[in-house]
Design an enzyme around this catalytic site. Structure first.
Site, PDB file in Angstrom:
ATOM      1  N   ASN A  37     -25.083 -42.285  19.169  1.00  0.00           N
ATOM      2  CA  ASN A  37     -25.808 -43.023  20.199  1.00  0.00           C
ATOM      3  C   ASN A  37     -25.411 -44.501  20.273  1.00  0.00           C
ATOM      4  O   ASN A  37     -25.674 -45.154  21.281  1.00  0.00           O
ATOM      5  CB  ASN A  37     -27.324 -42.857  20.001  1.00  0.00           C
ATOM      6  CG  ASN A  37     -27.767 -41.432  20.334  1.00  0.00           C
ATOM      7  OD1 ASN A  37     -27.059 -40.709  21.031  1.00  0.00           O
ATOM      8  ND2 ASN A  37     -28.913 -41.028  19.827  1.00  0.00           N
ATOM      9  N   ARG A 107     -25.763 -37.747  28.915  1.00  0.00           N
ATOM     10  CA  ARG A 107     -26.957 -38.549  29.135  1.00  0.00           C
ATOM     11  C   ARG A 107     -26.625 -40.054  29.156  1.00  0.00           C
ATOM     12  O   ARG A 107     -27.109 -40.804  29.999  1.00  0.00           O
ATOM     13  CB  ARG A 107     -27.944 -38.229  27.995  1.00  0.00           C
ATOM     14  CG  ARG A 107     -29.147 -39.105  27.875  1.00  0.00           C
ATOM     15  CD  ARG A 107     -30.120 -39.040  29.012  1.00  0.00           C
ATOM     16  NE  ARG A 107     -30.216 -37.744  29.656  1.00  0.00           N
ATOM     17  CZ  ARG A 107     -30.981 -37.501  30.713  1.00  0.00           C
ATOM     18  NH1 ARG A 107     -31.712 -38.463  31.236  1.00  0.00           N
ATOM     19  NH2 ARG A 107     -31.014 -36.299  31.249  1.00  0.00           N
ATOM     20  N   ARG A 136     -36.577 -36.695  31.623  1.00  0.00           N
ATOM     21  CA  ARG A 136     -36.211 -37.993  31.046  1.00  0.00           C
ATOM     22  C   ARG A 136     -36.249 -39.074  32.127  1.00  0.00           C
ATOM     23  O   ARG A 136     -35.267 -39.309  32.828  1.00  0.00           O
ATOM     24  CB  ARG A 136     -34.851 -37.877  30.350  1.00  0.00           C
ATOM     25  CG  ARG A 136     -34.964 -36.892  29.183  1.00  0.00           C
ATOM     26  CD  ARG A 136     -33.687 -36.615  28.471  1.00  0.00           C
ATOM     27  NE  ARG A 136     -33.295 -37.673  27.577  1.00  0.00           N
ATOM     28  CZ  ARG A 136     -32.386 -37.530  26.625  1.00  0.00           C
ATOM     29  NH1 ARG A 136     -31.816 -36.393  26.439  1.00  0.00           N
ATOM     30  NH2 ARG A 136     -32.061 -38.547  25.865  1.00  0.00           N
ATOM     31  N   PRO A 137     -37.403 -39.737  32.275  1.00  0.00           N
ATOM     32  CA  PRO A 137     -37.566 -40.733  33.339  1.00  0.00           C
ATOM     33  C   PRO A 137     -36.711 -41.975  33.103  1.00  0.00           C
ATOM     34  O   PRO A 137     -36.268 -42.232  31.977  1.00  0.00           O
ATOM     35  CB  PRO A 137     -39.054 -41.092  33.266  1.00  0.00           C
ATOM     36  CG  PRO A 137     -39.495 -40.697  31.897  1.00  0.00           C
ATOM     37  CD  PRO A 137     -38.591 -39.610  31.423  1.00  0.00           C
ATOM     38  N   ILE A 138     -36.483 -42.759  34.166  1.00  0.00           N
ATOM     39  CA  ILE A 138     -35.711 -44.004  34.016  1.00  0.00           C
ATOM     40  C   ILE A 138     -36.494 -45.212  34.552  1.00  0.00           C
ATOM     41  O   ILE A 138     -35.919 -46.240  34.852  1.00  0.00           O
ATOM     42  CB  ILE A 138     -34.319 -43.922  34.694  1.00  0.00           C
ATOM     43  CG1 ILE A 138     -34.448 -43.583  36.190  1.00  0.00           C
ATOM     44  CG2 ILE A 138     -33.396 -42.960  33.995  1.00  0.00           C
ATOM     45  CD1 ILE A 138     -33.177 -43.886  36.985  1.00  0.00           C
ATOM     46  N   ASP A 139     -37.822 -45.055  34.648  1.00  0.00           N
ATOM     47  CA  ASP A 139     -38.613 -46.158  35.214  1.00  0.00           C
ATOM     48  C   ASP A 139     -38.490 -47.451  34.404  1.00  0.00           C
ATOM     49  O   ASP A 139     -38.568 -48.548  34.969  1.00  0.00           O
ATOM     50  CB  ASP A 139     -40.084 -45.737  35.348  1.00  0.00           C
ATOM     51  CG  ASP A 139     -40.675 -45.335  34.014  1.00  0.00           C
ATOM     52  OD1 ASP A 139     -40.146 -44.395  33.396  1.00  0.00           O
ATOM     53  OD2 ASP A 139     -41.635 -45.976  33.573  1.00  0.00           O
ATOM     54  N   GLN A 140     -38.286 -47.354  33.094  1.00  0.00           N
ATOM     55  CA  GLN A 140     -38.165 -48.584  32.292  1.00  0.00           C
ATOM     56  C   GLN A 140     -36.800 -49.254  32.506  1.00  0.00           C
ATOM     57  O   GLN A 140     -36.680 -50.472  32.423  1.00  0.00           O
ATOM     58  CB  GLN A 140     -38.408 -48.296  30.809  1.00  0.00           C
ATOM     59  CG  GLN A 140     -39.798 -47.779  30.508  1.00  0.00           C
ATOM     60  CD  GLN A 140     -40.883 -48.696  31.070  1.00  0.00           C
ATOM     61  OE1 GLN A 140     -40.964 -49.879  30.750  1.00  0.00           O
ATOM     62  NE2 GLN A 140     -41.730 -48.148  31.936  1.00  0.00           N
ATOM     63  N   ARG A 410     -21.547 -31.906  20.407  1.00  0.00           N
ATOM     64  CA  ARG A 410     -21.753 -33.171  21.114  1.00  0.00           C
ATOM     65  C   ARG A 410     -22.107 -34.275  20.131  1.00  0.00           C
ATOM     66  O   ARG A 410     -21.829 -35.451  20.386  1.00  0.00           O
ATOM     67  CB  ARG A 410     -22.903 -33.034  22.125  1.00  0.00           C
ATOM     68  CG  ARG A 410     -22.554 -32.267  23.373  1.00  0.00           C
ATOM     69  CD  ARG A 410     -23.692 -32.376  24.383  1.00  0.00           C
ATOM     70  NE  ARG A 410     -24.328 -33.672  24.244  1.00  0.00           N
ATOM     71  CZ  ARG A 410     -25.648 -33.865  24.095  1.00  0.00           C
ATOM     72  NH1 ARG A 410     -26.466 -32.860  24.106  1.00  0.00           N
ATOM     73  NH2 ARG A 410     -26.118 -35.080  23.954  1.00  0.00           N
TER      74      ARG A 410
HETATM   75  N1  EPU Z   1     -38.959 -43.310  28.760  1.00  0.00           N
HETATM   76  C1  EPU Z   1     -39.667 -43.572  29.916  1.00  0.00           C
HETATM   77  N2  EPU Z   1     -39.028 -44.278  30.892  1.00  0.00           N
HETATM   78  C2  EPU Z   1     -37.750 -44.721  30.760  1.00  0.00           C
HETATM   79  C3  EPU Z   1     -37.033 -44.457  29.577  1.00  0.00           C
HETATM   80  C4  EPU Z   1     -37.680 -43.739  28.596  1.00  0.00           C
HETATM   81  O1  EPU Z   1     -40.830 -43.179  30.053  1.00  0.00           O
HETATM   82  O2  EPU Z   1     -37.258 -45.370  31.678  1.00  0.00           O
HETATM   83  C5  EPU Z   1     -39.619 -42.568  27.702  1.00  0.00           C
HETATM   84  C6  EPU Z   1     -38.911 -41.243  27.418  1.00  0.00           C
HETATM   85  O3  EPU Z   1     -39.345 -40.233  28.284  1.00  0.00           O
HETATM   86  C7  EPU Z   1     -39.307 -41.026  25.977  1.00  0.00           C
HETATM   87  C8  EPU Z   1     -39.377 -42.442  25.385  1.00  0.00           C
HETATM   88  O4  EPU Z   1     -39.525 -43.307  26.499  1.00  0.00           O
HETATM   89  O5  EPU Z   1     -40.577 -40.455  25.947  1.00  0.00           O
HETATM   90  C9  EPU Z   1     -38.156 -42.877  24.595  1.00  0.00           C
HETATM   91  O6  EPU Z   1     -36.993 -42.741  25.394  1.00  0.00           O
HETATM   92  P1  EPU Z   1     -35.673 -43.620  25.141  1.00  0.00           P
HETATM   93  O7  EPU Z   1     -35.357 -44.322  26.405  1.00  0.00           O
HETATM   94  O8  EPU Z   1     -35.850 -44.416  23.893  1.00  0.00           O
HETATM   95  O9  EPU Z   1     -34.604 -42.495  24.918  1.00  0.00           O
HETATM   96  P2  EPU Z   1     -33.105 -42.505  25.403  1.00  0.00           P
HETATM   97  O10 EPU Z   1     -32.556 -43.865  25.317  1.00  0.00           O
HETATM   98  O11 EPU Z   1     -32.957 -41.760  26.662  1.00  0.00           O
HETATM   99  C10 EPU Z   1     -32.043 -42.257  23.040  1.00  0.00           C
HETATM  100  C11 EPU Z   1     -31.164 -41.260  22.376  1.00  0.00           C
HETATM  101  C12 EPU Z   1     -31.962 -40.012  22.057  1.00  0.00           C
HETATM  102  C13 EPU Z   1     -33.170 -40.370  21.200  1.00  0.00           C
HETATM  103  C14 EPU Z   1     -34.011 -41.448  21.883  1.00  0.00           C
HETATM  104  C15 EPU Z   1     -35.155 -41.947  21.032  1.00  0.00           C
HETATM  105  C16 EPU Z   1     -29.039 -41.795  23.395  1.00  0.00           C
HETATM  106  C17 EPU Z   1     -27.926 -41.370  24.268  1.00  0.00           C
HETATM  107  N3  EPU Z   1     -30.041 -40.944  23.245  1.00  0.00           N
HETATM  108  O12 EPU Z   1     -32.460 -41.631  24.257  1.00  0.00           O
HETATM  109  O13 EPU Z   1     -31.089 -39.189  21.329  1.00  0.00           O
HETATM  110  O14 EPU Z   1     -33.983 -39.236  20.980  1.00  0.00           O
HETATM  111  O15 EPU Z   1     -33.161 -42.573  22.209  1.00  0.00           O
HETATM  112  O16 EPU Z   1     -34.686 -42.476  19.825  1.00  0.00           O
HETATM  113  O17 EPU Z   1     -29.003 -42.862  22.811  1.00  0.00           O
HETATM  114  C18 EPU Z   1     -30.261 -37.206  20.447  1.00  0.00           C
HETATM  115  O18 EPU Z   1     -29.364 -37.882  19.909  1.00  0.00           O
HETATM  116  O19 EPU Z   1     -30.441 -35.993  20.189  1.00  0.00           O
HETATM  117  C19 EPU Z   1     -31.132 -37.838  21.416  1.00  0.00           C
HETATM  118  C20 EPU Z   1     -31.885 -37.158  22.265  1.00  0.00           C
END
Ligand code: EPU
Length: 427
Positions: A37, A107, A136-140, A410
C-alpha cells in the site's frame, strides 16, 4: 521498456489454485517485502515530478506491476534496475486522462487523481477497481480536494477535477488512508499552506510523505493526525526505498502461531506491529522483538481474546481475517469487531468449510474456539480473505485447495516460495 506486465487475468490463469497439505508447523526465517500500500502510492506520486525517480524495495506483487503498467500506458518510461528497483521517468506523460480499463485494474488508481491534479491542474480518472469486499466511498477524497479549491465529481464512470490546487484546511470526518495521501499529493505543489486534520497515521502515509520530502516537498507531521504542507513550485527527482510491509510480516507471524511453529521475520519495522505482538503475547505465543525482526513461537494452548480493529496505531483491519483463524483455534474463541470497514467478513463462510464455528452479526464475528480444522475446497474471495484461508489451510489436517488466488498475488510476493522456505507443503 523492460517491465514484464501480467494483467490480473493472466495472473489468474497463471496461478489458478494453491494446494496446501496442512498440519505441519511453520519453522524458519524469511525477510519482509516492501509494503504494497506504500509502493503503489509512491509509484503514482512520481507523476508529481518531471525528473527521474528511483524506487527501491518494491514488493514482487501484481499490484506493483499493474501500477507500473498504468504509468507506462500513460507515457512514462519505466526501467527495471534490478528485481526490486525501478527508475521511473514521468516527464513524457502528456495526458491527464486515465481510461476506465486502466484505472479499473486496481484500487490505488485513485491516487492518480491527486497526482494528476498536482501536475496538470486537471484529472479525469476511471473509477478504481481492486478488492470489492465492501462499498468503498470517496467522499473524504472529495472533501480534501474541495478544500484545496478543486471540487471533483463522478461523471460517466470517471472521477473528474479541474483547477490548480490552492492551500487550504481539511478536517476529515473519518480517518482515511486514501483521502489523506490523495490530498497530500494535490497539496505538495499547491500555492500556499495546507493543513490536514484528523489525518491517517499509517506507516504508508509516512512513507509517501518521506518520498515526497526527498523530492523537495515540505510536509510536516506525517505519522500524527495533523499534517502541514508548505506548497513548493516544483518537485525534483529522488531515490526512495519503500517501507517494509507490516501486513505481510504479520500474516506469516500469525501463521506460525496457528501451526504451532517458530518463525522469524526479518527486515521489518517492529514498532509498526506492536498491536499484533501484544495480541499474540496475550494469546499465549512467545514473542521476541529485535531491532529489525520479530520471532514468534507457538505450540502452547492459545487463549481466546476479543479484538477490535482501528486505524493505526490500532489493530489493523488488514490482519483481521488472519487473526480469525487464531480465534477459531483458541480456547474460548473470541470476537472480532471490525471498525474500519463496514463489513469485512466474507471469508467467514469459507473458513466454516474448514470446520471453523463462526457467527457473523453486522460488524462483529464471534468464534466459538477450540475448533479442529480439516482441509476443504475454498475460495480466496479477496486479498486478506485469501491470506486467512492460507493460514487456516496450514493449520488444518489434510488437503486444502484454494482457488481465485490472483487476489493473493496482488499483495503477497512469492507466497509459495516463502511458505516452502518455512517448511510448508504447498503447491
Ligand atoms: N471511507 C469513507 N470515505 C472515503 C474514504 C474512506 O467513508 O472517502 C471509509 C471507508 O469506507 C472505510 C474507512 O473510511 O470504512 C477507511 O478507508 P481508507 O480510505 O482508510 O481505506 P483505503 O485508503 O481505501 C487502504 C488500503 C486498504 C486498507 C485501508 C485501511 C490501499 C490501496 N488500501 O484503503 O488495504 O484496508 O487503507 O487501512 O492502501 C488491503 O491491503 O487488503 C486493503 C484493503
Amino acid at each position: 521498456m523492460l517491465v514484464v506486465v501480467l494483467s490480473q487475468k493472466e495472473w489468474m490463469h497463471d496461478m489458478e489454485m494453491i494446494r496446501i497439505f496442512g498440519g505441519r508447523p511453520l519453522c524458519g526465517s524469511i525477510s519482509c517485502a516492501g509494503m504494497k500500500n506504500a509502493a503503489v502510492a509512491v509509484i503514482f506520486a512520481t507523476i508529481l515530478t518531471s525528473d527521474r525517480c528511483i524506487i527501491e524495495n518494491l514488493p514482487l506483487i501484481s499490484d506493483v506491476e499493474v501500477a507500473l503498467c498504468i504509468l507506462e500506458e500513460l507515457g512514462a518510461e519505466v526501467v527495471r534496475l534490478n528485481e526490486r528497483t525501478v527508475c521511473i521517468d514521468t516527464e513524457p506523460i502528456a495526458t491527464y486522462c486515465v481510461p476506465k480499463d486502466l484505472a479499473g485494474r486496481m484500487r490505488a488508481s485513485y491516487y492518480l487523481v491527486g497526482a494528476l491534479l498536482g501536475r496538470f491542474g486537471k484529472a479525469q480518472v476511471g473509477i478504481p477497481g481492486g478488492c470489492d469486499f465492501v462499498e468503498r466511498p470517496i467522499d473524504q477524497h472529495e472533501k480534501g480536494f474541495a478544500a484545496l479549491g478543486v471540487p471533483i465529481s463522478v461523471d460517466h464512470g470517471n472521477i473528474v477535477g479541474v483547477g490548480r490546487p490552492m492551500g487550504g484546511v481539511v478536517c476529515f470526518d473519518k480517518v482515511s488512508v486514501g483521502a489523506t495521501i490523495n490530498t497530500l499529493l494535490a497539496a505538495v505543489c499547491a500555492e500556499g499552506e495546507t493543513t490536514l486534520l484528523h489525518a491517517a497515521r499509517e506507516p504508508h502515509v509516512v512513507d509517501v510523505a518521506r518520498f515526497l520530502n526527498t523530492c523537495g516537498a515540505r510536509i510536516y507531521g506525517a505519522g500524527t493526525d495533523t499534517i502541514r504542507v508548505e506548497g513548493v513550485p516544483v518537485l525534483h527527482g529522488g531515490v526512495h526505498a519503500v517501507v517494509p510491509d507490516m501486513i505481510e510480516a504479520g500474516t506469516y507471524l500469525i501463521a506460525a502461531v496457528a501451526t504451532g511453529g517458530k518463525v522469524r521475520v526479518t527486515e521489518l519495522e517492529p514498532t509498526h506491529l506492536s498491536s499484533l505482538t501484544d495480541l499474540l503475547t496475550h494469546m499465549g505465543a512467545n514473542v521476541m522483538i529485535g531491532e529489525k525482526e520479530i520471532e514468534v513461537t507457538g505450540g502452547r494452548r492459545l487463549l481466546g481474546i476479543n479484538v477490535e480493529t482501528a486505524p493505526y496505531p490500532g489493530f489493523p483491519t488488514d490482519l483481521q481475517p488472519q487473526v480469525g483463524v487464531l480465534l477459531a483455534l483458541a480456547d474460548g474463541g473470541g470476537t472480532l469487531t471490525e471498525q474500519v470497514w463496514d463489513h469485512r467478513f466474507r471469508y467467514a463462510a469459507e473458513l466454516a468449510k474448514l470446520g471453523v464455528r463462526v457467527h457473523v452479526d453486522g460488524n462483529r464475528a464471534t468464534f466459538c474456539g477450540g475448533d479442529r480444522l480439516y482441509g476443504a475446497h475454498v475460495r480466496a474471495v479477496d486479498l486478506r480473505a485469501g491470506a486467512s484461508l492460507i493460514v487456516a489451510g496450514l493449520a488444518a489436517t489434510g488437503e486444502t485447495v484454494l482457488t481465485e488466488v490472483a487476489h493473493i498475488h496482488r499483495g503477497y510476493e512469492r507466497v509459495l516460495e516463502k511458505l516452502t522456505a518455512l517448511g510448508a507443503r504447498v503447491e
